[in-house]
Design a protein around this motif. Structure first.
Motif, PDB file in Angstrom:
ATOM      1  N   LEU A   1       0.827  -1.199   0.000  1.00 30.41           N
ATOM      2  CA  LEU A   1       0.000   0.000   0.000  1.00 30.41           C
ATOM      3  C   LEU A   1       0.867   1.257   0.000  1.00 30.41           C
ATOM      4  O   LEU A   1       0.522   2.257  -0.631  1.00 30.41           O
ATOM      5  CB  LEU A   1      -0.938  -0.010   1.210  1.00 30.41           C
ATOM      6  N   GLY A   2       1.988   1.189   0.724  1.00 29.22           N
ATOM      7  CA  GLY A   2       2.905   2.321   0.707  1.00 29.22           C
ATOM      8  C   GLY A   2       3.474   2.566  -0.679  1.00 29.22           C
ATOM      9  O   GLY A   2       3.623   3.712  -1.121  1.00 29.22           O
ATOM     10  N   TYR A   3       3.778   1.473  -1.390  1.00 23.43           N
ATOM     11  CA  TYR A   3       4.273   1.600  -2.768  1.00 23.43           C
ATOM     12  C   TYR A   3       3.218   2.248  -3.658  1.00 23.43           C
ATOM     13  O   TYR A   3       3.519   3.152  -4.448  1.00 23.43           O
ATOM     14  CB  TYR A   3       4.643   0.219  -3.308  1.00 23.43           C
ATOM     15  N   LEU A   4       1.955   1.792  -3.530  1.00 27.38           N
ATOM     16  CA  LEU A   4       0.888   2.369  -4.343  1.00 27.38           C
ATOM     17  C   LEU A   4       0.696   3.851  -4.030  1.00 27.38           C
ATOM     18  O   LEU A   4       0.523   4.672  -4.944  1.00 27.38           O
ATOM     19  CB  LEU A   4      -0.419   1.617  -4.099  1.00 27.38           C
ATOM     20  N   SER A   5       0.725   4.176  -2.747  1.00 23.16           N
ATOM     21  CA  SER A   5       0.530   5.581  -2.382  1.00 23.16           C
ATOM     22  C   SER A   5       1.669   6.446  -2.901  1.00 23.16           C
ATOM     23  O   SER A   5       1.468   7.592  -3.300  1.00 23.16           O
ATOM     24  CB  SER A   5       0.396   5.709  -0.863  1.00 23.16           C
ATOM     25  N   TYR A   6       2.883   5.887  -2.923  1.00 28.71           N
ATOM     26  CA  TYR A   6       4.018   6.641  -3.445  1.00 28.71           C
ATOM     27  C   TYR A   6       3.866   6.885  -4.944  1.00 28.71           C
ATOM     28  O   TYR A   6       4.179   7.965  -5.461  1.00 28.71           O
ATOM     29  CB  TYR A   6       5.316   5.884  -3.174  1.00 28.71           C
TER      30      TYR A   6
ATOM     31  N   PHE B   1       1.207  12.694   0.578  1.00 26.00           N
ATOM     32  CA  PHE B   1       1.940  11.448   0.754  1.00 26.00           C
ATOM     33  C   PHE B   1       2.118  11.060   2.223  1.00 26.00           C
ATOM     34  O   PHE B   1       1.771   9.940   2.616  1.00 26.00           O
ATOM     35  CB  PHE B   1       3.294  11.538   0.045  1.00 26.00           C
ATOM     36  N   PRO B   2       2.651  11.919   3.096  1.00 29.73           N
ATOM     37  CA  PRO B   2       2.787  11.513   4.511  1.00 29.73           C
ATOM     38  C   PRO B   2       1.445  11.267   5.182  1.00 29.73           C
ATOM     39  O   PRO B   2       1.347  10.433   6.081  1.00 29.73           O
ATOM     40  CB  PRO B   2       3.537  12.690   5.142  1.00 29.73           C
ATOM     41  N   ILE B   3       0.410  11.990   4.713  1.00 25.86           N
ATOM     42  CA  ILE B   3      -0.915  11.781   5.314  1.00 25.86           C
ATOM     43  C   ILE B   3      -1.434  10.392   4.957  1.00 25.86           C
ATOM     44  O   ILE B   3      -1.985   9.676   5.802  1.00 25.86           O
ATOM     45  CB  ILE B   3      -1.887  12.872   4.829  1.00 25.86           C
ATOM     46  N   VAL B   4      -1.251  10.014   3.689  1.00 24.40           N
ATOM     47  CA  VAL B   4      -1.708   8.696   3.256  1.00 24.40           C
ATOM     48  C   VAL B   4      -0.962   7.599   4.009  1.00 24.40           C
ATOM     49  O   VAL B   4      -1.559   6.609   4.468  1.00 24.40           O
ATOM     50  CB  VAL B   4      -1.528   8.534   1.739  1.00 24.40           C
ATOM     51  N   LEU B   5       0.354   7.739   4.161  1.00 26.27           N
ATOM     52  CA  LEU B   5       1.124   6.741   4.903  1.00 26.27           C
ATOM     53  C   LEU B   5       0.674   6.662   6.359  1.00 26.27           C
ATOM     54  O   LEU B   5       0.613   5.579   6.957  1.00 26.27           O
ATOM     55  CB  LEU B   5       2.615   7.068   4.831  1.00 26.27           C
ATOM     56  N   THR B   6       0.364   7.804   6.953  1.00 27.46           N
ATOM     57  CA  THR B   6      -0.135   7.819   8.325  1.00 27.46           C
ATOM     58  C   THR B   6      -1.452   7.072   8.430  1.00 27.46           C
ATOM     59  O   THR B   6      -1.675   6.288   9.371  1.00 27.46           O
ATOM     60  CB  THR B   6      -0.316   9.265   8.809  1.00 27.46           C
ATOM     61  N   LEU B   7      -2.336   7.297   7.457  1.00 24.91           N
ATOM     62  CA  LEU B   7      -3.618   6.591   7.453  1.00 24.91           C
ATOM     63  C   LEU B   7      -3.423   5.089   7.306  1.00 24.91           C
ATOM     64  O   LEU B   7      -4.137   4.295   7.923  1.00 24.91           O
ATOM     65  CB  LEU B   7      -4.500   7.133   6.325  1.00 24.91           C
ATOM     66  N   ILE B   8      -2.450   4.690   6.469  1.00 25.91           N
ATOM     67  CA  ILE B   8      -2.161   3.266   6.325  1.00 25.91           C
ATOM     68  C   ILE B   8      -1.679   2.685   7.651  1.00 25.91           C
ATOM     69  O   ILE B   8      -2.096   1.596   8.062  1.00 25.91           O
ATOM     70  CB  ILE B   8      -1.121   3.040   5.215  1.00 25.91           C
ATOM     71  N   GLY B   9      -0.790   3.418   8.317  1.00 27.37           N
ATOM     72  CA  GLY B   9      -0.305   2.952   9.621  1.00 27.37           C
ATOM     73  C   GLY B   9      -1.431   2.812  10.624  1.00 27.37           C
ATOM     74  O   GLY B   9      -1.511   1.815  11.369  1.00 27.37           O
ATOM     75  N   LEU B  10      -2.339   3.790  10.671  1.00 27.51           N
ATOM     76  CA  LEU B  10      -3.480   3.714  11.585  1.00 27.51           C
ATOM     77  C   LEU B  10      -4.398   2.549  11.220  1.00 27.51           C
ATOM     78  O   LEU B  10      -4.951   1.881  12.103  1.00 27.51           O
ATOM     79  CB  LEU B  10      -4.259   5.032  11.546  1.00 27.51           C
ATOM     80  N   ALA B  11      -4.540   2.295   9.911  1.00 29.05           N
ATOM     81  CA  ALA B  11      -5.380   1.181   9.480  1.00 29.05           C
ATOM     82  C   ALA B  11      -4.789  -0.152   9.926  1.00 29.05           C
ATOM     83  O   ALA B  11      -5.527  -1.061  10.328  1.00 29.05           O
ATOM     84  CB  ALA B  11      -5.540   1.210   7.959  1.00 29.05           C
ATOM     85  N   VAL B  12      -3.461  -0.276   9.852  1.00 30.80           N
ATOM     86  CA  VAL B  12      -2.813  -1.509  10.300  1.00 30.80           C
ATOM     87  C   VAL B  12      -3.020  -1.716  11.799  1.00 30.80           C
ATOM     88  O   VAL B  12      -3.317  -2.828  12.268  1.00 30.80           O
ATOM     89  CB  VAL B  12      -1.313  -1.479   9.957  1.00 30.80           C
ATOM     90  N   ILE B  13      -2.879  -0.637  12.577  1.00 35.47           N
ATOM     91  CA  ILE B  13      -3.113  -0.732  14.020  1.00 35.47           C
ATOM     92  C   ILE B  13      -4.563  -1.126  14.299  1.00 35.47           C
ATOM     93  O   ILE B  13      -4.861  -1.980  15.141  1.00 35.47           O
ATOM     94  CB  ILE B  13      -2.775   0.605  14.703  1.00 35.47           C
ATOM     95  N   GLY B  14      -5.502  -0.485  13.561  1.00 32.20           N
ATOM     96  CA  GLY B  14      -6.917  -0.824  13.733  1.00 32.20           C
ATOM     97  C   GLY B  14      -7.207  -2.267  13.379  1.00 32.20           C
ATOM     98  O   GLY B  14      -8.010  -2.937  14.046  1.00 32.20           O
ATOM     99  N   LEU B  15      -6.539  -2.754  12.334  1.00 35.45           N
ATOM    100  CA  LEU B  15      -6.709  -4.152  11.949  1.00 35.45           C
ATOM    101  C   LEU B  15      -6.237  -5.078  13.059  1.00 35.45           C
ATOM    102  O   LEU B  15      -6.870  -6.090  13.362  1.00 35.45           O
ATOM    103  CB  LEU B  15      -5.939  -4.422  10.657  1.00 35.45           C
ATOM    104  N   GLY B  16      -5.109  -4.722  13.684  1.00 32.62           N
ATOM    105  CA  GLY B  16      -4.606  -5.527  14.789  1.00 32.62           C
ATOM    106  C   GLY B  16      -5.569  -5.553  15.968  1.00 32.62           C
ATOM    107  O   GLY B  16      -5.798  -6.599  16.578  1.00 32.62           O
TER     108      GLY B  16
END
Length: 346
Positions: free
Chosen positions: A286-291, A300-315
């Motif tokens: 997902l980081g590659y796609l966002s880049y 870009f940093p906002i999208v990566l932050t959202l991905i990180g939050l999504a991973v935490i939420g998934l956990g």
């Protein structure tokens, strides 16, 4: 001896009539309200493992050139003495009920096997490498067919120590030696130095084989020997897979699908380690796609932050619904598969 209980264990106790309905939840709530005892217990475990890893590193891949200058006989005596002392101390702690530090010292003794074999081969004139890449430190760096005796001895000693001290972490140095052996045997068979692409494929297939072996071992003994096999297998498989250079979008999408499959294995097997590696792989894709989509963009940093939050939420979602997700997934599997794989019966 310390036992780790979870909701499944208490539910089985209710089914067996050991606990009355409702008592399992009250007991589980009581155990969760003991933060100080549980934290100190886990902190002690971290100290045990960290100390053992420090010793293994100091007497392994961090061993300095100065040790090579003391002479082969002295090096052999010191290696064997260390192995004997660690085994005796580990056995003593094991018999006194301190199984974690005792088992870890047994694993340290196994990790010293390559050093002892290295010194013995040089002392007896059987050392097969004489071309400048013959220092002990290179055992952890280079792929060389000449290391096979050290690797085979490590596996053999590891299996013997595992019978003496049936501690799951001892599987780890055995798995590492087998991983090295898979590389060195491939080089020996093909008669040439392996390029990085071949090494990645060998690592991937070895990791997959180790995962399958660990799956067959899982659930067949009271001790969790499968965990370290899963971890070593995932490191080899996922590492080889992630280091492959796929120039096509289809290859990158397939990489994402494989990592989603690892996350599915985490649910089916109740093994969070699969979720960790799978989530890392999906997040990387997902980081590659966002880049690619947001290159040179303020988003870009906002999208990566959202991905990180999504991973935490998934956990968090997985942690809360793990049992329900596992049960639902297992209901889709045929009974023949459930009977054949003990890990899926828990």
């Amino acid at each position: 001896m310390t036992f780790k209980l979870d909701a499944d264990d208490l539910a089985r106790a209710v089914s067996a009539g050991v606990l009355q309905p409702g008592q399992d939840q009250r007991l589980l709530e009581f155990l969760r309200q003991q933060p100080e005892t549980r934290a100190s217990f886990q902190l002690a475990h971290i100290a045990y493992y960290f100390g053992a890893l420090l010793i293994m590193a100091a007497l392994g891949w961090l061993l300095t050139e100065a040790w090579m200058q003391i002479g082969d006989f002295a090096l052999l005596v010191i290696a064997l003495a260390y192995m004997g002392l660690f085994l005796l101390a580990g056995r003593s702690l094991w018999q006194r009920g301190q199984q974690i530090p005792g088992g870890l010292l047994g694993a340290v003794a196994v990790s010293l096997t390559p050093l002892a074999v290295f010194a013995a081969q040089r002392l007896t004139g059987l050392w097969p490498l004489d071309d400048g890449q013959s220092d002990y430190h290179d055992y952890y760096v280079y792929v060389r067919g000449g290391w096979l005796a050290m690797e085979a001895a490590t596996v053999l000693v590891g299996l013997l120590v595992l019978r003496l001290l049936p501690f799951p972490f001892i599987v780890m140095p055995i798995a590492v030696a087998l991983w090295f052996m898979s590389m060195d045997l491939t080089e020996l068979v093909f008669g040439g130095i392996l390029n990085w692409d071949t090494r990645r494929w060998v690592s991937l297939w070895f990791g997959l084989a180790l995962l399958l072996v660990s799956l067959l071992v899982d659930g067949r003994s009271k001790r969790d020997f499968a965990f370290w096999g899963y971890l070593a297998g995932l490191l080899a498989f996922w590492g080889g897979l992630s280091l492959m250079d796929s120039g096509s979008q289809l290859g990158k999408a397939l990489y994402c699908l494989i990592n989603l499959g690892l996350m599915g294995c985490a649910v089916a097997l109740r093994r969070p380690v699969f979720m960790v590696f799978g989530a890392l792989g999906v997040a990387g894709y997902l980081g590659y796609l966002s880049y690619e989509v947001f290159r040179d963009s303020l988003l870009f940093p906002i999208v990566l932050t959202l991905i990180g939050l999504a991973v935490i939420g998934l956990g968090l979602a997985y942690q809360k619904r793990r049992d329900a997700l596992t049960q639902r997934l297992r209901q889709q599997l045929p009974d023949s598969l459930l009977r054949y794989l003990p890990a899926l019966q828990r």
